[in-house]
Design a protein around this motif. Structure first.
Motif, PDB file in Angstrom:
ATOM      1  N   LEU A 146       0.820  -1.221   0.000  1.00 49.06           N
ATOM      2  CA  LEU A 146       0.000   0.000   0.000  1.00 49.06           C
ATOM      3  C   LEU A 146       0.852   1.269   0.000  1.00 49.06           C
ATOM      4  CD1 LEU A 146      -2.936  -0.753   2.488  1.00 49.06           C
ATOM      5  CD2 LEU A 146      -3.124  -0.070   0.086  1.00 49.06           C
ATOM      6  N   ASN A 147       2.060   1.155   0.549  1.00 45.12           N
ATOM      7  CA  ASN A 147       2.942   2.322   0.594  1.00 45.12           C
ATOM      8  C   ASN A 147       3.927   2.367  -0.575  1.00 45.12           C
ATOM      9  OD1 ASN A 147       2.499   4.021   3.175  1.00 45.12           O
ATOM     10  ND2 ASN A 147       2.230   1.907   3.827  1.00 45.12           N
ATOM     11  N   GLY A 148       3.666   1.529  -1.593  1.00 42.50           N
ATOM     12  CA  GLY A 148       4.467   1.614  -2.815  1.00 42.50           C
ATOM     13  C   GLY A 148       5.714   0.754  -2.805  1.00 42.50           C
ATOM     14  N   GLY A 149       5.884  -0.070  -1.795  1.00 45.33           N
ATOM     15  CA  GLY A 149       7.067  -0.924  -1.724  1.00 45.33           C
ATOM     16  C   GLY A 149       6.781  -2.318  -2.244  1.00 45.33           C
ATOM     17  N   THR A 150       7.835  -3.116  -2.302  1.00 46.93           N
ATOM     18  CA  THR A 150       7.656  -4.525  -2.647  1.00 46.93           C
ATOM     19  C   THR A 150       8.299  -5.379  -1.553  1.00 46.93           C
ATOM     20  OG1 THR A 150       9.676  -4.452  -3.957  1.00 46.93           O
ATOM     21  CG2 THR A 150       7.606  -4.263  -5.163  1.00 46.93           C
TER      22      THR A 150
END
Ligand SMILES: *Cc1c(COP(=O)(O)O)cnc(C)c1O
Length: 487
Positions: A146-150
């Motif tokens: 959700l925060n753009g990480g993987t």
């Protein structure tokens, strides 16, 4: 193994069972409804065990979350809670207990484990960053994404072998970690996350030595090491009993060593400490200040963070009790008993026995069902139908589709039968074993499931499914034929 008090009791006439070091003083009545009612209940719940009603369930082995038995001392402490919005003595007691156990100066309360994950991901994860971990947990992955990480799972290859005698299948592969840092650059690593008692792959522990190696790599590269301590209790027991170099350490010393190797510790107190709540601990003033800002936004004031004072009192006592070998050995010993019994009669289970619960390998149990028809979900439904025992699917259903809509087939298809601590008796475990054996003999009657309602996020919580055929009626009929008028 000699070091554990509870398992040190030998039976003179051989055999022997795990012997409880507690007595039961409060009980709750259970009921077992007939197979016909279980069939209806399954339909009402859309074949999703999360949507079943407790009144239809005999043994609730869904999870250990918030349902471990509490001790007399925990209940007593709850009566002495100091209720106030800010500055309650209860919070100070909890903060002090955490300082004593983890040696971390700062504690930020949160209402449960995933709330900690939300806050940590918001603070540290940026678009394009990666969070390497030994293995993901559903909510931890969701917050990172959700925060753009993987998320990169760096479990050692052997960790995913179903049958094994490796004591620490939860270990991170440190070579994979080093190459990931080399390839992506340390500045792209938001933090490294080590999960104690890896939830999704059979409650398998990591070794203290592994945490030490991971910590060294992180420190050398200036990367934060975050320990998810939700299932710490089981992991502590396994380090104590399986890691030769730790056998003379106390549980408290092992805990402290783990904490010293980590920069941030967070936990779900629905598991750790046998209450309900959570929190983030750190020894770093700087990290504390960065994280602190979000607590009042999402959780509540800094001295309760969404928890009731009663729960905070119970957590403080529960954490203290976690340092007692008799307390933390009960779960693993019961699980080992269940796993060994099933393994001996050829039912496919994850070995060696881990923490959290007994894990049936649905990929083998139901090897005629393709992953696209959710074998672990089908096994969960079938198990409830034939026993009234509620387990939890931990397989493809618990994954999330790719942005293009394609399925992510899970590495493992498991039915987890959790054994909340000190809740069930051995005769109830025997009942579950009996029904699992019967189901295994009749496994060819079980068919797959298809979604009829599929949420985009965390679909396993409230998605609804239907059987691909009338297999559930057929299975119920066979049950009736074999068991007569027995429930
Ligand atoms: C349960 C769990 C969480 C999430 O905790 P909740 O209190 O359920 O939000 C995070 N990590 C692990 C390993 C867990 O088992």
């Amino acid at each position: 193994m000699e070091v554990v008090k509870m398992s040190r009791v030998k039976f003179y006439y051989g055999g022997g069972v795990p012997l409880e070091m507690h007595k039961v003083r409060i009980v709750q009545k259970l009921s077992l409804v007939p197979v016909e009612r279980r069939l209806e209940a399954l339909k009402e719940a859309g074949n999703n065990t999360f949507l079943l009603k407790n009144k239809d369930i005999y043994l609730d082995m869904l999870t250990d979350s918030g349902v471990n038995a509490m001790s007399d001392n925990q209940l007593a402490a709850m009566m002495q809670a100091d209720d106030s919005y800010a500055g309650s003595a209860t919070f100070t007691r909890l903060e002090n207990k955490i300082r004593e156990i983890f040696g971390t100066e700062y504690f930020l309360p949160a209402h449960q484990g995933r709330a900690c994950e939300n806050i940590l991901s918001q603070v540290f994860v940026r678009h394009g960053t990666v969070v390497p971990m030994n293995y993901h947990f559903t909510t931890s992955k969701s917050h990172v994404v959700l925060n753009g990480g993987t998320v990169e799972e760096l479990i050692r290859d052997e960790g995913l072998e179903i049958r094994s005698s490796l004591p620490f299948k939860g270990n991170m592969d440190t070579d994979k970690l080093k190459s990931l840092i080399r390839e992506r650059g340390a500045d792209k690593v938001a933090f490294v996350r080590m999960e104690a008692g890896t939830n999704l792959i059979g409650g398998q522990p990591f070794a203290l030595q592994n945490l030490r190696e991971v910590s060294q790599i992180c420190r050398k590269n200036g990367i934060l090491l975050v320990l998810d301590a939700s299932l710490l209790a089981d992991n502590l027991y396994f380090i104590k009993t399986r890691e030769a170099s730790c056998k003379d350490m106390t549980v408290a010393q092992i805990t402290r060593t783990m904490a010293d190797l980590s920069d941030i510790i967070y936990f779900s107190a629905r598991k750790l400490g046998c209450a309900r709540g959570g929190g983030i601990c750190t020894a770093s003033r700087e990290l504390y200040e960065r994280i602190r800002e979000l607590i009042p936004v999402y959780e509540g004031f800094l001295t309760y963070g969404g928890m009731s004072v009663r729960e905070m009192e119970a957590i403080a006592v529960g954490l203290d009790e976690t340092m007692d070998e008799d307390m933390i050995s009960q779960g693993p010993l019961f699980i080992e008993y269940m796993v060994d019994r099933l393994d001996k009669v050829g039912v496919p289970v994850i070995t060696p026995a881990g923490g959290l619960g007994c894990h049936l390998n649905a990929m083998e149990f139901l090897d005629h069902i393709p992953q696209s028809q959710y074998p672990a979900g089908a096994l969960a439904a079938a198990m409830f139908l034939v026993s009234g025992v509620r387990g939890m699917e931990r397989g493809t259903l618990s994954e999330q589709r790719e942005p293009d809509g394609s399925e992510v087939f899970s590495n493992m298809e498991l039915l987890r039968l959790a054994l909340p601590r000190r809740v069930f008796t051995l005769s109830q475990v025997e009942y579950a074993i009996d029904r699992i054996r019967w189901l295994y003999e009749n496994r060819k009657l079980v068919g797959g499931l298809n979604f009829v309602e599929e949420p985009k996020m965390l679909r396993f919580f409230f998605g609804k499914l239907e059987p691909v055929s009338d297999w559930q009626q057929v299975l119920a009929k066979k049950f009736r034929a074999d068991f007569g008028d027995s429930l």
